[in-house]
Design a protein around this motif. Structure first.
Motif, PDB file in Angstrom:
ATOM      1  N   VAL A   7       0.829  -1.208   0.000  1.00 40.05           N
ATOM      2  CA  VAL A   7       0.000   0.000   0.000  1.00 40.05           C
ATOM      3  C   VAL A   7       0.864   1.258   0.000  1.00 40.05           C
ATOM      4  CG1 VAL A   7      -1.922  -1.118   1.180  1.00 40.05           C
ATOM      5  CG2 VAL A   7      -0.160   0.019   2.537  1.00 40.05           C
ATOM      6  N   VAL A  11      -2.037   0.168  -4.635  1.00 41.45           N
ATOM      7  CA  VAL A  11      -2.374  -1.065  -3.944  1.00 41.45           C
ATOM      8  C   VAL A  11      -1.978  -2.248  -4.826  1.00 41.45           C
ATOM      9  CG1 VAL A  11      -4.234  -2.436  -2.947  1.00 41.45           C
ATOM     10  CG2 VAL A  11      -4.237   0.059  -2.710  1.00 41.45           C
ATOM     11  N   ARG A  29      -9.674  -3.226  -6.187  1.00 46.06           N
ATOM     12  CA  ARG A  29      -8.542  -2.649  -5.438  1.00 46.06           C
ATOM     13  C   ARG A  29      -9.050  -1.823  -4.251  1.00 46.06           C
ATOM     14  NH1 ARG A  29      -3.711  -2.768  -8.291  1.00 46.06           N
ATOM     15  NH2 ARG A  29      -3.936  -3.517 -10.434  1.00 46.06           N
ATOM     16  N   ALA A  33      -8.060  -2.399  -0.475  1.00 48.92           N
ATOM     17  CA  ALA A  33      -7.447  -1.315   0.297  1.00 48.92           C
ATOM     18  C   ALA A  33      -8.237  -1.032   1.571  1.00 48.92           C
ATOM     19  CB  ALA A  33      -7.359  -0.057  -0.560  1.00 48.92           C
ATOM     20  N   TYR A 141      -1.352   4.320  -0.496  1.00 49.03           N
ATOM     21  CA  TYR A 141      -2.689   4.122  -1.056  1.00 49.03           C
ATOM     22  C   TYR A 141      -2.923   5.067  -2.235  1.00 49.03           C
ATOM     23  CZ  TYR A 141      -3.713   1.354   3.121  1.00 49.03           C
ATOM     24  OH  TYR A 141      -3.701   0.399   4.104  1.00 49.03           O
ATOM     25  N   ARG A 154      -3.468   7.455   5.168  1.00 49.87           N
ATOM     26  CA  ARG A 154      -2.477   8.054   4.251  1.00 49.87           C
ATOM     27  C   ARG A 154      -1.675   9.125   4.983  1.00 49.87           C
ATOM     28  NH1 ARG A 154      -2.673   8.596  -1.170  1.00 49.87           N
ATOM     29  NH2 ARG A 154      -2.712  10.874  -0.978  1.00 49.87           N
TER      30      ARG A 154
END
Length: 661
Positions: A7, A11, A29, A33, A141, A154
């Motif tokens: 990640v 991803v 995805r 994620a 990500y 993130r």
């Protein structure tokens, strides 16, 4: 079948050979994620629907999610037999969970590597951080950048990466390869100009590479960018760095391997990485650090007081009385002067200690209770009632309770702290130098046996004061010399303030007035920047006034003299000296009794001297009653800083004047 997930970039998933697994379309995805963000926890189907489509999902959203999950299972576990349960992407309760291997996600592996540096030498730290940073393939990500559910994760990973870049540079500098750190740091601050720690590291790397001018240029560039981009000035650390570079501060030099500065840098960096920013441990560590900082004097003492109060307040906010008790009690800094440096802060600490005592649960907490009680006693210095019996005073009661608990527990450091609190409250009447001498003797014996250096110094200073009160200058000399020797050996700069003032007092007792006045003015210079306003405020004029009274000489303090807290007891004598005797008598009638502290006898002596001068019989009687228990002492000399001479002389004069009234 081991599957690894990525990640730190788009991803992705790989099998054990490193071959990528096909994850099909962006929705597949996104589901993967979202499950990875959950970190092995179950994500309900309803939550997946909301995260994928927002407030208006399609009618068949739940079925579509199940289709995505089935597709992911086929991609991640292609060898799984039909109609057998998945061991990786599992159905559980109302939703799904991805049971990835704890070391099978690059972000989790990155966190583990960065968090493993607690006791790692710089060279090894650089290698570990190289491995950690190599895991990044792009922004975390990357293909979910617009998703609200990914935003916090993130941000967290991005911040951790920036910290890792700076820690790697810090390790490079610490191992002696500062030049290697410069290019990456230069790029780092260009991309992230708001990170002051990065600017400081770049300046240090340049300085240690022999580029002082470039280091200064970088610091000035940082100041300009911070003002232009954020509208703020650099913080104190960055400003201090510029000053240090300009004066070639010794701690900036790399020195031989393993310097104290390098050890400190590595240790604090390790602490930052290992102990979570909100951990309760940090509050306890802060209080312990403030305890060590306090004995450095000056700004260190002021900062220690300020940050200690903040740490206690933060501990109380967490609602954990046991933690609060530890944060309050760990600050067992020896105290010798009986007037507070910051009464407002002291009141807050006493209030916190009392609240914590009430909240502390019943059980094996006697040591914590004793420390809280000792804190109440020490921080309530100078607050015994000025008139009437003092036996019921809360601070004195707390001191006695702390001593009782400490003796029962047999804890040497705790008993030393409790005895310090008892010393602070040993002023119920005048003439208690003998009792304080006994406390000092016990503290000294206890501390020397158990290597409690700061309390060993305290014992010497208490005994110095008691010896002065009893006119034993030879004994006081021995304790002053011993305290100075310990202070020099253990870097305790505040000790010299008290021993220098003692030597001024000694001069005042043995030398002519001009020499004594000069000694006091020299002693007052030690208070500049010492961080002890409770000692500094008004002490020099009071000492000079007492000196002139002893020599029966007039004293002109000047119109701008700051008497600090001692003005109520000095002002009547100053009025009388100006020939304003009626005003002096009127003022004596309303002046309060002096606070019960180290200057109790000295201030009563001033009142006695003034009352004799203006014929105020009411004040004479009050002064005689207050001073009578100290008949064998020097008035004020128990402070170790000043004296009005023998108490007996004032008692004789008062007795004679009252007999003829």
């Amino acid at each position: 079948m081991r599957v690894e997930f990525g990640v730190l970039g788009p991803v992705a998933a790989w099998d054990r050979t490193g071959e990528p697994r096909s994850l099909k379309g962006p929705r597949h995805r996104a589901v993967l994620a979202r499950l990875l963000v959950a970190r092995r926890r179950v994500v309900p189907v309803a939550r997946l629907v909301e995260d994928l489509w927002g407030a208006e999902p399609p009618a068949d959203a739940v079925g579509t999610v199940r289709t995505f999950v089935a597709g992911l299972r086929r991609s991640l576990e292609p060898e799984r037999a039909p109609r057998t349960a998945s061991r990786l992407l599992v159905t559980e309760g109302p939703g799904y969970a991805l049971r990835a291997d704890p070391d099978g996600v690059d972000a989790w592996r990155f966190e583990r590597l960065v968090g493993s540096l607690a006791h790692v030498p710089p060279a090894r730290a650089v290698a570990v951080l190289d491995d950690a940073l190599a895991l990044w393939r792009g922004p975390a990500y990357a293909d979910c950048a617009g998703e609200s559910w990914a935003r916090a994760e993130r941000s967290r990973l991005t911040e951790l990466r920036l910290t890792a870049v700076e820690r790697r540079a810090e390790a490079q500098i610490a191992r002696g390869t500062a030049t290697e750190a410069v290019p990456d740091l230069d790029a780092h601050v260009a991309d992230h100009p708001w990170r002051e720690d990065a600017w400081q590291l770049l300046a240090l790397a340049l300085y240690r590479s022999g580029r002082q001018a470039d280091a200064l240029s970088v610091l000035r560039r940082a100041r300009r960018l911070l003002r232009e981009h954020l509208g703020v000035d650099p913080g104190p650390r960055l400003a201090r760095m510029e000053e240090d570079v300009l004066r070639h501060a010794a701690h900036l030099a790399p020195g031989p391997g393993g310097t104290a500065a390098q050890v400190w840098t590595e240790a604090t960096a390790a602490y930052e990485s290992v102990v979570p920013s909100r951990a309760r441990t940090r509050l306890e560590s802060t209080a312990g650090l403030m305890r060590d900082l306090a004995v450095t004097g000056g700004g260190g003492l002021e900062a220690a007081r300020r940050h200690r109060v903040a740490a206690v307040a933060a501990a109380e906010q967490l609602g954990d009385p046991e933690l609060t008790a530890r944060v309050i009690g760990v600050y067992d800094v020896p105290a010798i002067w009986t007037r507070c440096d910051d009464p407002a802060q002291a009141d807050r600490l006493v209030g916190a200690a009392e609240r914590t005592l009430r909240l502390l649960p019943a059980g094996p907490h006697d040591a914590a209770r004793a420390r809280l009680l000792a804190t109440v006693a020490v921080e309530s210095r100078g607050t015994l009632p000025t008139d009437g019996p003092a036996s019921g005073a809360r601070a004195l009661q707390a001191a006695r309770q702390a001593e009782h608990l400490a003796r029962r527990l047999g804890d040497a450091s705790l008993l030393a702290f409790a005895l310090n609190g008892l010393f602070m409250q040993t002023f119920e009447t005048a003439g208690l130098a003998g009792r304080r001498d006994a406390i000092g003797t016990e503290i000294l014996s206890l501390a020397s046996r158990t290597s409690l250096v700061t309390y060993e110094v305290l014992g010497h200073l208490i005994r110095l004061q008691a010896r002065c009160a009893r006119s034993d200058l030879a004994g006081a000399d021995r304790h002053a010399t011993a305290a100075d020797a310990l202070a020099e050996r253990h870097e305790l700069p505040l000790v010299s303030v008290f021993t220098t003032w003692y030597r001024a007092l000694r001069t005042a007792l043995t030398a002519p007035l001009p020499a004594a006045a000069s000694a006091y003015r020299d002693a007052a210079m030690t208070l500049d920047g010492a961080g002890m306003p409770g000692l500094e405020s008004g002490l020099l004029p009071l000492a000079l006034l007492c000196l002139h009274v002893r020599h029966d000489e007039p004293f002109d303090p000047g119109p701008r003299c700051d008497w600090g807290p001692y003005e109520p007891w000095a002002r009547p004598l100053l009025l009388a000296s100006e020939g304003r005797e009626d005003e002096a008598v009127h003022l004596l009638g309303s002046v309060p009794a002096p606070p019960r502290d180290l200057l109790y006898e000295a201030l009563w002596g001033l009142l006695a001297h003034t009352a004799l001068r203006v014929g105020d019989h009411a004040t004479m009687r009050r002064a005689h009653t207050a001073l009578a228990p100290a008949a064998g002492e020097l008035a004020g000399a128990g402070s170790g800083v000043l004296t009005l001479g023998p108490v007996s002389a004032y008692l004789d004069a008062l007795t004679t004047a009252l007999r003829h009234s």
